[in-house]
Scaffold this active site. Structure first.
Site, PDB file in Angstrom:
ATOM      1  N   ARG A   1       0.863  -1.191   0.000  1.00 24.41           N
ATOM      2  CA  ARG A   1       0.000   0.000   0.000  1.00 24.41           C
ATOM      3  C   ARG A   1       0.897   1.238   0.000  1.00 24.41           C
ATOM      4  O   ARG A   1       2.114   1.137   0.063  1.00 24.41           O
ATOM      5  CB  ARG A   1      -0.996  -0.011   1.180  1.00 24.41           C
ATOM      6  CG  ARG A   1      -0.526  -0.562   2.484  1.00 24.41           C
ATOM      7  CD  ARG A   1       0.529   0.233   3.180  1.00 24.41           C
ATOM      8  NE  ARG A   1       0.130   1.603   3.398  1.00 24.41           N
ATOM      9  CZ  ARG A   1       0.944   2.579   3.695  1.00 24.41           C
ATOM     10  NH1 ARG A   1       2.240   2.357   3.826  1.00 24.41           N
ATOM     11  NH2 ARG A   1       0.512   3.814   3.868  1.00 24.41           N
ATOM     12  N   GLY A   2       0.256   2.417  -0.047  1.00 22.11           N
ATOM     13  CA  GLY A   2       1.006   3.667  -0.164  1.00 22.11           C
ATOM     14  C   GLY A   2       1.132   4.000  -1.649  1.00 22.11           C
ATOM     15  O   GLY A   2       1.630   3.175  -2.424  1.00 22.11           O
ATOM     16  N   ALA A   3       0.678   5.198  -2.032  1.00 20.16           N
ATOM     17  CA  ALA A   3       0.539   5.509  -3.459  1.00 20.16           C
ATOM     18  C   ALA A   3       1.814   5.294  -4.288  1.00 20.16           C
ATOM     19  O   ALA A   3       1.767   4.617  -5.320  1.00 20.16           O
ATOM     20  CB  ALA A   3       0.009   6.930  -3.615  1.00 20.16           C
TER      21      ALA A   3
ATOM     22  N   ARG B   1      -6.941   0.052  -6.697  1.00 21.27           N
ATOM     23  CA  ARG B   1      -7.019   1.187  -5.769  1.00 21.27           C
ATOM     24  C   ARG B   1      -7.306   2.420  -6.630  1.00 21.27           C
ATOM     25  O   ARG B   1      -6.402   2.968  -7.252  1.00 21.27           O
ATOM     26  CB  ARG B   1      -5.697   1.388  -5.001  1.00 21.27           C
ATOM     27  CG  ARG B   1      -5.194   0.279  -4.111  1.00 21.27           C
ATOM     28  CD  ARG B   1      -5.960  -0.009  -2.835  1.00 21.27           C
ATOM     29  NE  ARG B   1      -6.303   1.050  -1.913  1.00 21.27           N
ATOM     30  CZ  ARG B   1      -5.555   1.467  -0.879  1.00 21.27           C
ATOM     31  NH1 ARG B   1      -4.368   0.953  -0.660  1.00 21.27           N
ATOM     32  NH2 ARG B   1      -5.998   2.398  -0.050  1.00 21.27           N
TER      33      ARG B   1
ATOM     34  N   GLN C   1      -2.093   2.210   9.977  1.00 21.94           N
ATOM     35  CA  GLN C   1      -0.800   2.361   9.299  1.00 21.94           C
ATOM     36  C   GLN C   1       0.168   3.201  10.138  1.00 21.94           C
ATOM     37  O   GLN C   1       1.380   3.048  10.032  1.00 21.94           O
ATOM     38  CB  GLN C   1      -0.978   3.033   7.928  1.00 21.94           C
ATOM     39  CG  GLN C   1      -1.683   2.183   6.885  1.00 21.94           C
ATOM     40  CD  GLN C   1      -3.180   2.440   6.851  1.00 21.94           C
ATOM     41  OE1 GLN C   1      -3.776   2.734   7.875  1.00 21.94           O
ATOM     42  NE2 GLN C   1      -3.792   2.320   5.694  1.00 21.94           N
TER      43      GLN C   1
ATOM     44  N   ASP D   1      -2.005  10.936  -2.020  1.00 21.98           N
ATOM     45  CA  ASP D   1      -2.314   9.916  -3.028  1.00 21.98           C
ATOM     46  C   ASP D   1      -2.639  10.546  -4.378  1.00 21.98           C
ATOM     47  O   ASP D   1      -2.551   9.892  -5.407  1.00 21.98           O
ATOM     48  CB  ASP D   1      -3.495   9.055  -2.560  1.00 21.98           C
ATOM     49  CG  ASP D   1      -3.074   8.261  -1.349  1.00 21.98           C
ATOM     50  OD1 ASP D   1      -3.059   8.838  -0.243  1.00 21.98           O
ATOM     51  OD2 ASP D   1      -2.714   7.080  -1.498  1.00 21.98           O
TER      52      ASP D   1
ATOM     53  N   ASN E   1      -5.635  12.399   0.454  1.00 22.64           N
ATOM     54  CA  ASN E   1      -4.743  11.569   1.285  1.00 22.64           C
ATOM     55  C   ASN E   1      -5.604  10.735   2.234  1.00 22.64           C
ATOM     56  O   ASN E   1      -6.845  10.871   2.264  1.00 22.64           O
ATOM     57  CB  ASN E   1      -3.754  12.454   2.053  1.00 22.64           C
ATOM     58  CG  ASN E   1      -2.626  11.644   2.676  1.00 22.64           C
ATOM     59  OD1 ASN E   1      -2.055  10.769   2.041  1.00 22.64           O
ATOM     60  ND2 ASN E   1      -2.323  11.891   3.938  1.00 22.64           N
ATOM     61  N   LYS E   2      -4.942   9.892   3.005  1.00 22.61           N
ATOM     62  CA  LYS E   2      -5.623   8.981   3.930  1.00 22.61           C
ATOM     63  C   LYS E   2      -6.704   9.691   4.741  1.00 22.61           C
ATOM     64  O   LYS E   2      -6.493  10.799   5.229  1.00 22.61           O
ATOM     65  CB  LYS E   2      -4.573   8.358   4.853  1.00 22.61           C
ATOM     66  CG  LYS E   2      -5.061   7.412   5.922  1.00 22.61           C
ATOM     67  CD  LYS E   2      -5.968   6.323   5.445  1.00 22.61           C
ATOM     68  CE  LYS E   2      -5.400   5.512   4.319  1.00 22.61           C
ATOM     69  NZ  LYS E   2      -6.419   4.624   3.692  1.00 22.61           N
TER      70      LYS E   2
END
Ligand code: MRU
Length: 348
Positions: free
Chosen positions: A52-54, A95, A200, A241, A251-252
């Site tokens: 995960r993580g863009a 995603r 996270q 992201d 973002n998150k």
């Protein structure tokens, strides 16, 4: 430890003809790699948030295209390319919010037009995926260097989610800023929001900072504004992201309330991201916010806390409007207000 390079985690690698990435769902307990030999396995690793993580999803998605090409049979190049197109579309759907995935997958797909035989597709696409990995790692270090100039000795930096090595090709984005400042000899401590629902912050950000000897304290997401009110937070640095040409930052989930608190209490709010996170074409109204499985909210660590008959909403991202952002740290420099004008000047 000034001068020490903090690059110790290798989140993604190509080994013996397969793609390997750290399985972040096992952290902090176990540092193990998930091994992928097919594009379907790549889609599943991204979907299940093992990876995960863009920026990291982008790199891994690029290699997903390589695996798709390597597994192609036959000798008809047109047919092979239409198969690759299907793989590209499947990867991008895993995603939908982050833009790095689409950027990397399309870049690798384009490389398929450079070959004249199905047999050479895999090698040609791998050259492109390797280049993305190399460039993204270089970008992370550049972001670190530009961002470190914003951090002062003894700063306490609040960050949200995980925008570290474990979300990128290595070194991080928001955490690259912290790492680089520490390498310059600045004493920086980090406050990591735990980042519900998937934690996270407490699982990954705390893990990688503690591993590097950088002081880190975990807070409940809901404690951020109170700590700003108490004057405990000097700067906020988060990842992204998708950053639009207008300066809107996706973002998150939970980033927006932090940005609102920062504006109210006068705490500088920075976003750190590579150029691959920029989306200069899409209008804010068209950004798709990924809605994830309700169970992520209703349970923690597989144990359900909410009553059986209750439902949940689980948007995975939020959008922070540009007026709440002090600056965007990119691999080409820091973009300051007015964001839209300055994004256009630097990247238009
Ligand atoms: O859902 P995740 O864990 O993939 O969300 C990650 C984030 O929101 C990060 O802040 C973002 O991808 C930037 S990572 C350098």
């Amino acid at each position: 430890m000034p001068g020490k390079k903090r690059d110790s985690l290798e989140p993604v690698r190509w080994k013996n003809g397969a793609l390997e990435a750290i399985d972040t769902t096992k952290l902090p307990g176990r540092l193990v790699y998930v091994r992928m030999r097919t594009v379907e396995q790549v889609c599943s690793a991204i979907n299940s948030m093992k990876v995960r993580g863009a920026p990291l999803i982008g790199v891994v998605g690029g290699y997903g295209m390589v695996l798709a090409a390597m597994n192609l049979g036959g000798s008809d190049l047109n047919q092979a390319r239409s198969q690759l197109r299907k793989s590209a579309d499947a990867l991008v759907l895993t995603r939908p919010t982050g833009v790095n995935l689409r950027w990397a997958v399309e870049r690798v797909f384009k490389a398929s037009s450079r070959v004249n035989s199905v047999a050479s597709l895999g090698d040609e696409l791998k050259l492109e995926a390797d280049a993305i990995l190399r460039e993204e790692l270089e970008s992370a270090h550049k972001i670190g260097r530009f961002g470190a100039a914003l951090i002062e000795d003894e700063d306490t930096v609040l960050t949200h989610c995980n925008a570290g090595a474990l979300a990128t090709a290595g070194y991080g984005t928001a955490l690259a800023v912290v790492r680089s400042a520490v390498e310059q000899g600045k004493r920086v401590s980090v406050i990591a929001t735990e980042t519900r629902p998937l934690l996270q912050g407490s699982r990954l950000t705390a893990f990688e900072l503690a591993r590097d000897g950088i002081p880190v304290r975990v807070i409940a997401d809901s404690a951020a504004a109170q700590l700003m009110a108490q004057g405990v937070v000097d700067k906020i640095v988060v990842g992204a992201d998708r950053i639009l040409g207008t300066g809107h930052v996706t973002n998150k989930i939970g980033t927006l309330p932090i940005a609102l608190g920062a504006k109210f209490y006068g705490v500088p709010f920075y976003v750190a991201a590579p150029v691959s996170t920029l989306d200069l074409l899409t209008d804010v109204s068209r950004v798709v916010i990924e809605e994830r499985d309700q169970r992520e909210v209703l349970s923690i660590g597989g144990r359900r806390f909410a009553p059986r008959n209750v439902e949940a909403l689980n948007p995975a991202f939020d959008i922070t409007p540009p007026e709440l952002v002090t600056g965007i740290v990119t691999d080409r420099g820091v973009v300051r207000q007015p964001l839209m004008e300055n994004i256009r000047a630097l990247f238009g």
